[in-house]
Design a protein around this motif. Sequence first.
Motif, PDB file in Angstrom:
ATOM      1  N   GLU A  11      73.933  30.125  29.675  1.00  0.00           N
ATOM      2  CA  GLU A  11      73.134  30.769  28.632  1.00  0.00           C
ATOM      3  C   GLU A  11      71.767  31.171  29.191  1.00  0.00           C
ATOM      4  O   GLU A  11      71.269  32.281  28.940  1.00  0.00           O
ATOM      5  N   TYR A  54      70.076  34.883  29.324  1.00  0.00           N
ATOM      6  CA  TYR A  54      68.831  35.040  28.565  1.00  0.00           C
ATOM      7  C   TYR A  54      67.718  35.523  29.487  1.00  0.00           C
ATOM      8  O   TYR A  54      66.991  36.477  29.175  1.00  0.00           O
ATOM      9  N   VAL A 113      75.502  37.584  23.808  1.00  0.00           N
ATOM     10  CA  VAL A 113      74.547  37.102  22.809  1.00  0.00           C
ATOM     11  C   VAL A 113      73.313  36.509  23.485  1.00  0.00           C
ATOM     12  O   VAL A 113      72.179  36.799  23.092  1.00  0.00           O
ATOM     13  N   ALA A 114      73.526  35.688  24.524  1.00  0.00           N
ATOM     14  CA  ALA A 114      72.383  35.089  25.243  1.00  0.00           C
ATOM     15  C   ALA A 114      71.508  36.182  25.849  1.00  0.00           C
ATOM     16  O   ALA A 114      70.274  36.118  25.790  1.00  0.00           O
ATOM     17  N   MET A 172      69.521  37.950  23.136  1.00  0.00           N
ATOM     18  CA  MET A 172      68.402  37.139  22.646  1.00  0.00           C
ATOM     19  C   MET A 172      67.200  37.249  23.579  1.00  0.00           C
ATOM     20  O   MET A 172      66.050  37.271  23.133  1.00  0.00           O
ATOM     21  N   SER A 198      63.963  39.331  22.294  1.00  0.00           N
ATOM     22  CA  SER A 198      63.129  38.233  21.800  1.00  0.00           C
ATOM     23  C   SER A 198      61.769  38.759  21.368  1.00  0.00           C
ATOM     24  O   SER A 198      61.171  39.619  22.018  1.00  0.00           O
ATOM     25  N   HIS A 238      63.404  36.260  16.583  1.00  0.00           N
ATOM     26  CA  HIS A 238      64.600  36.939  17.077  1.00  0.00           C
ATOM     27  C   HIS A 238      65.062  37.975  16.065  1.00  0.00           C
ATOM     28  O   HIS A 238      64.607  38.004  14.915  1.00  0.00           O
TER      29      HIS A 238
END
Length: 502
Positions: A132, A136, A174-175, A178, A182, A192
Amino acid sequence: MERAMVVGLVIVLSVLVHSDAAGEECFDVRQHISTVTRYGVVKDVADNSFVASEIPNGCTPIHLNLVSRHGTRSPTKKRIRELDNLAAHLELLLKDAEEQKLSLQKIPTWLRNWKSPWKGKVKGGELISKGEDELYDLGTRIREKFSDLFNDEYHPDVYTMKATQVPRASASAVAFGMGLFSGRGSLGPGHHRAFAVSTESRASDIFLRFHDCCENYKDFRKRQEPFVHKLKEPFFDEITSALVRRYELNFTRQDTSSLWFLCKQEASLLDITDQACGLFSPSEVALLEWTDDLEVFILKGYGKSLNYRMGVPLLEDVVQSMEQAIQAKEENHPPGSYEKARLRFAHAETVVPFSCLLGLFLEKSEFQQIQREQPLQLPPKPPQKRKWRGSTVAPFAGNNMLVLYSCPSNANTSSNYFVQVLHNEHPIPMPGCDGSDFCPFEDFKERIVAPHLKHDYDTVCNANVETEVQMPATSKLSLLFRWLLSIFSPGKDDKRSQKDEL
């Protein structure tokens, strides 16, 4: 005179011993575990001899394509069972050694009563927290590096995100999202925002899971895998014999294979390098890494044109997105009305063939060979150097980015649009573009893309083409013998013959 020679010889030997010891001390096994390598360990390991292009003044990025592998994941259910079987067999080996009253002093302490860290898990293959973080952080860095591309208000048609219908790939998307968005929304203390990730059915996803839809490839892999394992056996046998001598336990070839897998999992997922990895010397690790890289080369990479030609729909999709971006630029479409980035999250089986479609990790002569449908030689055995390393070609979260630039008119060039290719965020030379990482868009299409577009996906994958004649067992054994000879006593004719038949 003789005394001086002796002193000189002692000095030379001491230097050699010291350099070998220093080499082993700085050996980081985490960089030598092929496609199980974690992204942060190798993302900045680049070819220091390559000088990246200077982006000309006035050139601005107008579109970005990303093809990324999912982040670091846990072992699959099948592999978890393999580690449980390893634990059971190690217990038997130790019990047998005790019954024979053999010395256990040479056996590492950790090996006694060892249990798999994943014992009792009933599911596997999921993205772990380290994975993750990888995605990210990648999203955050891309937004910082290409801030002008990601300053529009979010819309799913402006920033398209796609993933395969496999949880670790969609979780990676998804990570990444984000990190990318962010602070751009109002959800929670991190501000978010929600974003869309689209997927296709596994059974029909010819863009990101083409290996699952291509019948000819599935047939090729089914027939070729046993042969590839046969090629690797002599090297596993060699290392197994060394382990038996070293630790005085009756390890089998399967034990060596499972211990190597455990080494990769411990090093990548747990940052443990002194247990399973500590059983092997650096030279043995290099050999094991090479056997993994060999398998990736033959079954996913340049070993067979079918491996990457089935990825042509993905290449077409990338080019189409760039052409649409150019059209929007030429027609002065207002911001927010056209796509600025197409972001994809998939697997090593996607990233490796896509890298091959771009001709990455090849010399120019090798690129010309694949253009002429000529086979390539296998990656050379250590200690020889090689460009093809799974740890850099497709580590966890490994990626290719194609950035489309709009440049002002210049008397020295007829193109206003250029493509820069970044591999794992670093510019990488394209042999098809004279070894540059910054290529006129029309040259990119003509030299790199067009030759592949002669091969239609349905013809490549579903017609009765690109299939191999099934060799009888005696022919395969003969080929294996010749290949082993070429490894230890390489000759051009042997190598050419071996690759022509592979």
